[in-house]
Design a protein around this motif. Structure first.
Motif, PDB file in Angstrom:
ATOM      1  N   GLN A 215       5.474 -51.016  60.332  1.00 58.88           N
ATOM      2  CA  GLN A 215       6.851 -50.533  60.215  1.00 58.88           C
ATOM      3  C   GLN A 215       7.594 -51.313  59.142  1.00 58.88           C
ATOM      4  N   MET A 216       7.365 -52.618  59.092  1.00 58.12           N
ATOM      5  CA  MET A 216       7.980 -53.424  58.048  1.00 58.12           C
ATOM      6  C   MET A 216       7.367 -53.111  56.691  1.00 58.12           C
ATOM      7  N   VAL A 217       6.049 -52.945  56.651  1.00 57.20           N
ATOM      8  CA  VAL A 217       5.379 -52.661  55.383  1.00 57.20           C
ATOM      9  C   VAL A 217       5.952 -51.391  54.756  1.00 57.20           C
ATOM     10  N   GLY A 218       6.182 -50.370  55.571  1.00 57.59           N
ATOM     11  CA  GLY A 218       6.739 -49.140  55.040  1.00 57.59           C
ATOM     12  C   GLY A 218       8.077 -49.357  54.364  1.00 57.59           C
ATOM     13  N   ASP A 219       8.968 -50.099  55.010  1.00 58.28           N
ATOM     14  CA  ASP A 219      10.282 -50.362  54.417  1.00 58.28           C
ATOM     15  C   ASP A 219      10.171 -51.294  53.216  1.00 58.28           C
ATOM     16  N   MET A 220       9.257 -52.239  53.275  1.00 57.76           N
ATOM     17  CA  MET A 220       9.054 -53.163  52.157  1.00 57.76           C
ATOM     18  C   MET A 220       8.630 -52.404  50.899  1.00 57.76           C
ATOM     19  N   VAL A 221       7.672 -51.494  51.047  1.00 46.64           N
ATOM     20  CA  VAL A 221       7.200 -50.713  49.905  1.00 46.64           C
ATOM     21  C   VAL A 221       8.319 -49.817  49.386  1.00 46.64           C
ATOM     22  N   ARG A 222       9.085 -49.218  50.294  1.00 46.00           N
ATOM     23  CA  ARG A 222      10.222 -48.400  49.868  1.00 46.00           C
ATOM     24  C   ARG A 222      11.208 -49.225  49.043  1.00 46.00           C
ATOM     25  N   ALA A 223      11.527 -50.415  49.510  1.00 48.58           N
ATOM     26  CA  ALA A 223      12.488 -51.258  48.795  1.00 48.58           C
ATOM     27  C   ALA A 223      12.002 -51.564  47.380  1.00 48.58           C
ATOM     28  N   LEU A 224      10.712 -51.871  47.241  1.00 51.18           N
ATOM     29  CA  LEU A 224      10.165 -52.167  45.923  1.00 51.18           C
ATOM     30  C   LEU A 224      10.220 -50.940  45.021  1.00 51.18           C
ATOM     31  N   HIS A 225       9.839 -49.782  45.535  1.00 54.01           N
ATOM     32  CA  HIS A 225       9.839 -48.573  44.718  1.00 54.01           C
ATOM     33  C   HIS A 225      11.257 -48.150  44.344  1.00 54.01           C
ATOM     34  N   LEU A 226      12.185 -48.286  45.268  1.00 54.31           N
ATOM     35  CA  LEU A 226      13.576 -47.968  44.949  1.00 54.31           C
ATOM     36  C   LEU A 226      14.119 -48.891  43.860  1.00 54.31           C
ATOM     37  N   ALA A 227      13.789 -50.182  43.974  1.00 49.75           N
ATOM     38  CA  ALA A 227      14.240 -51.130  42.955  1.00 49.75           C
ATOM     39  C   ALA A 227      13.652 -50.788  41.591  1.00 49.75           C
ATOM     40  N   LEU A 228      12.375 -50.450  41.560  1.00 47.14           N
ATOM     41  CA  LEU A 228      11.750 -50.079  40.291  1.00 47.14           C
ATOM     42  C   LEU A 228      12.377 -48.811  39.716  1.00 47.14           C
ATOM     43  N   ARG A 229      12.618 -47.839  40.572  1.00 50.55           N
ATOM     44  CA  ARG A 229      13.172 -46.591  40.056  1.00 50.55           C
ATOM     45  C   ARG A 229      14.576 -46.807  39.495  1.00 50.55           C
ATOM     46  N   TRP A 230      15.346 -47.677  40.145  1.00 52.33           N
ATOM     47  CA  TRP A 230      16.657 -48.014  39.580  1.00 52.33           C
ATOM     48  C   TRP A 230      16.503 -48.682  38.216  1.00 52.33           C
ATOM     49  N   LYS A 231      15.612 -49.657  38.137  1.00 49.35           N
ATOM     50  CA  LYS A 231      15.424 -50.382  36.885  1.00 49.35           C
ATOM     51  C   LYS A 231      14.960 -49.456  35.756  1.00 49.35           C
TER      52      LYS A 231
END
Length: 733
Positions: free
Chosen positions: A142-158
């Motif tokens: 459950q944490m891994v799912g949110d962790m990966v989302r956070a990384l992908h969202l940050a990359l997409r913003w950048k």
């Protein structure tokens, strides 16, 4: 995926003394999972020296000692760069530019990230106060799912500059930092601290330049990393779940590497240079299997670096390369070149693992890999296990060594050709390396990193190749200035064994490219059949009489006693007295001869004549009497003294005795008073494999509880090359 094992292990000292003592190290798990499947959260689709010149010097008065990487470095004090973990602002601008130009493979790399749907703006975080792994009801995914989302969202913003992704990334980061207080479970908790502490820090590092992330929220996220993830990552590296002093090699390489990455990443995001130094220093000089010297257990000709988990399975081997690559990438972005450490040690491991995993259409291995036996905690490994693990971890390796440095990495390229563009990984590491790391190549570099040493009485050459070269020309001369004669063209592997006859020879490697012939960066000297490498008469001082300047130091309880045939000899008191050779004094040697006169006052089991190593994991030793009362030479890379050895004869006390050991290829031979007493094959660890030894001792053991030598020593000699029986007999006169 993990499997639990109870390891009942035999303590090294207990075994050596002949007493059976099983040490139960408790329950452990095998870190990481297979690289053959992907995980889409929430419903989405590789001095030692550089390099070892074995071989020698231009003249006795102008020593050319091989350059060696320090293995106990001082922490570097530097300004921490932000963003400066897996990608920098320069990297991000390159990605933006390539995507704007609709260039491949970057567009394909972005699509691999987007197909997971992890940047869905409707997603909601699901934070937990307690995250568990390895026990019934574990919830870490459950944490891994949110962790990966956070990384992908940050990359997409950048990448896009669309603030909606930044806001959503901050929502996930804040939800977890305000909720998570503890990691729990069995030993797998240390995989959670490492694998996820690293990736959470990477996601947060991308967001630290976002003005919409409040300072107090950033501080709270730093506190979560420092209070929840770092303590366990640090504890694992210093305690290894209770196995540190008994059998640190119980845990596979990926366990260490995950936690080294976490400590490093947390250090950068939290502006903690002490944590950065802790992680870097462990990679360079730690005792665990994840340290650079231990994760690449053995380097075969052509710089194929056998990975510590190669005999286990390829899912974990490729995970190890992924984690080591991430560490080196983060360090590079902070100004430290761990990629190049110990003559590109990581690349050697990556090429071995890549070649192991090249398979045909039916999944059958294309190559039979060279393999040095690995007798470790979990049993004896005799061959690489498995193939065709397609974990997405090759773009990072290829990007640095080939595109950035101009080297050749043919097996890494072959793996990359199979999987590019790289997908998202299953949670152990981010994957999507094509998007993050692909770069336009620099001009090719000349052949470099040449090593040349005696092996089985012949000259063994290995080198790093040139990007785009069609072949290499192995060249030899009788003078450092030539003329050089081409011995043979070589393609792959980049190694050559020469049998030049007696003399002093100089070698270099040229590359043949489309642009013409490129002269190699190195010229190395080798004396055949060998030469005096170090000579300590030990008759009034500890100076080296060979002309190489490898002067030793007397340490602890030492004095001068009566020597053989008059004069004096160094007297060691059996309590603290020993002789310390310079760091890396033997690390340019393949075949060797070591000889010394000893006068042993009191017999004590496992007292050392010499012990060359950097810790109690990797060393080579000559002991005067083992549990069977025999003289024994042993070499180890994983704490198991029994792994590679030759033994015979009983060393007497109360008189001068001449002792000698030779290694030719993998065959060791012992001599006493000029006569051969034992020989054995299967000794795979020569000094070159040990690298820059920092505890290179006469009369003292790597293990603090082992006895010191009590008595006298005189005329200690090391030769390159395995000298013959008549030569040894002459030394013993």
């Amino acid at each position: 995926m993990s499997d639990e094992k109870n390891a009942n292990l035999l303590d090294r000292r207990t075994f050596f003394l002949g007493t059976a003592g099983a040490l139960a190290l408790g329950t452990t798990a095998c870190g990481g999972g297979s690289g053959g499947s992907s995980f889409s959260p929430i419903g989405g689709a590789a001095a030692q020296q550089t390099p070892a010149a074995v071989a020698g010097v231009d003249s006795p008065t102008t020593p050319e000692i091989p350059a060696a990487e320090p293995t106990t470095p001082e922490p570097a004090v530097r300004k921490i760069v932000h963003p400066g973990l897996l990608v920098t602002e320069e990297d991000l601008q390159r990605i933006r530019d390539k995507l704007a130009a609709k260039a491949e493979p970057w567009v394909g790399g972005l699509n691999m990230m987007l197909k997971t749907n992890n940047t869905n703006l409707d997603a909601k975080p699901r934070p937990l106060a307690l995250v568990t792994r390895g026990v019934e009801g574990e919830n870490y995914w459950q944490m891994v799912g949110d962790m990966v989302r956070a990384l992908h969202l940050a990359l997409r913003w950048k990448i896009s500059n669309d603030e909606s992704y930044a806001k959503k990334a901050v929502e996930f980061l804040n939800a977890w930092s305000s909720t998570l207080t503890e990691l729990g479970g069995n030993s797998n908790v240390f995989l959670a601290s490492g694998l996820y502490g690293n990736q959470w820090a990477n996601a947060a590092e991308l967001m630290r330049t976002y003005s919409g992330w409040a300072k107090e929220d950033v501080a709270r996220f730093q506190a979560m990393l420092l209070n929840v993830f770092y303590p366990k990552a640090h504890d694992f590296l210093v305690n290894h779940n209770g196995t540190e002093t008994r059998k640190v090699t119980h845990y596979w390489a990926n366990w260490d590497l995950a936690n080294i990455c976490a400590v490093y990443a947390i250090g950068v995001f939290c502006d903690r240079s002490d944590l950065i130094a802790e992680a870097s220093n462990y990679y360079k000089s730690g005792r665990g299997c994840g340290a650079s010297a231990n994760n690449v257990y053995h380097v075969h000709p052509g710089y194929l670096g056998q990975w510590q988990e190669s005999h286990r399975d390829q899912g974990h081997s490729t995970l190890g390369i992924s984690l080591a690559g991430m560490l080196c990438q983060m360090a590079w972005n902070q100004g430290e070149d761990l990629f190049g450490y110990w003559n590109n040690r990581l690349l050697a491991g990556a090429e071995y693992v890549a070649k192991t995993n090249l398979a045909d259409a039916n999944g059958n291995a294309l190559y039979t890999m060279p393999f040095a036996p690995y007798d470790g905690v979990h049993g004896v490994g005799t061959a690489a296990a498995g193939t065709n693990s397609l974990r997405p971890n090759w773009d990072l390796i290829y990007s640095h060594y080939v595109s950035r440095k101009g080297l050749s990495a043919p097996w890494t390229k072959a793996m990359l050709d199979k999987i590019r563009p790289e997908r998202v990984d299953g949670g152990d590491q981010p994957g999507i390396g094509t998007l993050l790391y692909a770069r336009d190549p620099v001009p090719a570099a000349p052949p470099s990193g040449l090593s040349a040493f005696l092996s089985d009485a012949k000259v063994q050459l290995s080198w790093w190749g040139t990007a785009g070269a069609s072949q290499y020309l192995v060249q030899r001369a009788a003078s450092p200035n030539g003329p050089f004669m081409t011995l043979a063209p070589v393609t792959e592997p980049r190694t050559y064994t020469d049998d030049p006859g007696q003399g002093t020879w100089y070698y270099r490697i040229d590359a043949v490219t489309d642009a013409g012939e490129m002269t190699g960066a190195d010229t190395l000297r080798v004396a055949v059949p060998g030469e005096l490498w170090l000579h300590l008469p030990l008759s009034g001082d500890a100076n080296d009489a060979s002309g190489r300047g490898l002067h030793a130091q007397l340490k602890g309880g030492t004095s001068w006693g009566e020597g053989r045939n008059g004069g004096s000899a160094v007297q060691l008191d059996g309590r603290s007295g020993h002789v310390q050779l310079p760091d890396g004094a033997v690390s340019g040697l393949g075949d060797f001869t070591i000889a010394v006169w000893v006068y042993w006052d009191t017999a004590s089991v496992i007292a050392r004549v010499f012990d060359f190593g950097s810790n109690d994991v990797a060393y080579m030793i000559l002991i005067l009497r083992d549990q069977n009362k025999q003289l024994r030479f042993s070499a180890s890379r994983n704490q198991f003294w029994k792994e590679e050895s030759v033994a015979g004869g009983e060393t007497p006390t109360g008189r001068w005795v001449h002792l000698a050991v030779t290694l030719s290829g993998t065959t060791g031979t012992l001599y006493m008073d000029g006569a051969q007493i034992a020989t054995a094959d299967g000794i795979w660890i020569n000094p070159f494999q040990l690298g820059n030894t920092t505890r290179t001792w006469l009369g003292r053991s790597q293990y603090g509880s082992d006895p010191y030598f009590k008595g006298r020593m005189q005329d200690f000699r090391i030769y390159s090359g395995a000298q013959d029986a008549s030569f040894i007999a002459d030394l013993a006169r």
